[in-house]
Design a protein around this motif. Sequence first.
Motif, short mmCIF file in Angstrom:
data_model
loop_
_atom_site.label_atom_id
_atom_site.label_comp_id
_atom_site.label_asym_id
_atom_site.label_seq_id
_atom_site.Cartn_x
_atom_site.Cartn_y
_atom_site.Cartn_z
N MET A 122 0.83 -1.17 0.00
CA MET A 122 0.00 0.00 0.00
C MET A 122 0.88 1.25 0.00
N ILE A 123 0.43 2.24 -0.67
CA ILE A 123 1.15 3.50 -0.71
C ILE A 123 0.68 4.38 0.46
N ASP A 124 1.62 4.98 1.16
CA ASP A 124 1.31 5.90 2.25
C ASP A 124 2.52 6.81 2.44
N TYR A 125 2.42 7.67 3.43
CA TYR A 125 3.48 8.64 3.71
C TYR A 125 3.91 8.54 5.17
N ILE A 126 5.20 8.70 5.42
CA ILE A 126 5.70 8.80 6.79
C ILE A 126 5.61 10.28 7.16
N TYR A 127 4.85 10.54 8.21
CA TYR A 127 4.53 11.91 8.61
C TYR A 127 4.87 12.11 10.08
N SER A 128 5.43 13.26 10.41
CA SER A 128 5.73 13.60 11.80
C SER A 128 4.59 14.44 12.36
N LEU A 129 3.91 13.90 13.38
CA LEU A 129 2.85 14.66 14.03
C LEU A 129 3.41 15.87 14.76
N THR A 130 4.62 15.73 15.31
CA THR A 130 5.24 16.81 16.06
C THR A 130 5.69 17.95 15.14
N LYS A 131 6.36 17.60 14.07
CA LYS A 131 6.91 18.61 13.15
C LYS A 131 5.93 19.00 12.05
N GLN A 132 4.86 18.21 11.89
CA GLN A 132 3.85 18.41 10.85
C GLN A 132 4.48 18.48 9.46
N ARG A 133 5.28 17.41 9.17
CA ARG A 133 5.96 17.32 7.88
C ARG A 133 5.93 15.90 7.37
N VAL A 134 5.86 15.76 6.07
CA VAL A 134 5.99 14.46 5.42
C VAL A 134 7.47 14.22 5.17
N TYR A 135 7.97 13.03 5.56
CA TYR A 135 9.38 12.70 5.37
C TYR A 135 9.62 11.66 4.29
N ALA A 136 8.56 10.93 3.91
CA ALA A 136 8.77 9.89 2.90
C ALA A 136 7.44 9.43 2.31
N LYS A 137 7.54 8.96 1.08
CA LYS A 137 6.45 8.25 0.43
C LYS A 137 6.90 6.79 0.35
N ILE A 138 6.06 5.88 0.83
CA ILE A 138 6.45 4.47 0.89
C ILE A 138 5.40 3.57 0.27
#
Length: 110
Positions: A1-17
């Motif tokens: 499945m495609i999703d994104y690694i996201y930081s709740l603290t920093k509110q940023r996407v770090y990767a598409k996986i």
Amino acid sequence: MIDYIYSLTKQRVYAKINYQKEGDIDYYYSANLLEYCFPEELMTLITEYNGIVEDMVFSSLDSIEKKIYTQYDLVLYNSKIRMFNLSIPQDNKIYFFTKYPTSRGFRDQY
């Protein structure tokens, strides 16, 4: 499945996986990193965490985990599921749990 690694603290996407269940271990997944831009500090913490686990120096594990989970609080963005115990052994592969493993079973939070 495609999703994104996201930081709740920093509110940023770090990767598409593209992730999938890994083996018979509960809540354990592997993913191909399709796009990623992890900050240097997070990569250092993940690398340090993996080294501690590999060397079995578990007394040092808590402080690293606390930094990762409090400073970044990573989730799968679309699924809204937290990520724990990240391992990045190769440039385009990542392994993680979606529940925090303990000696007494799995937890939803660190």
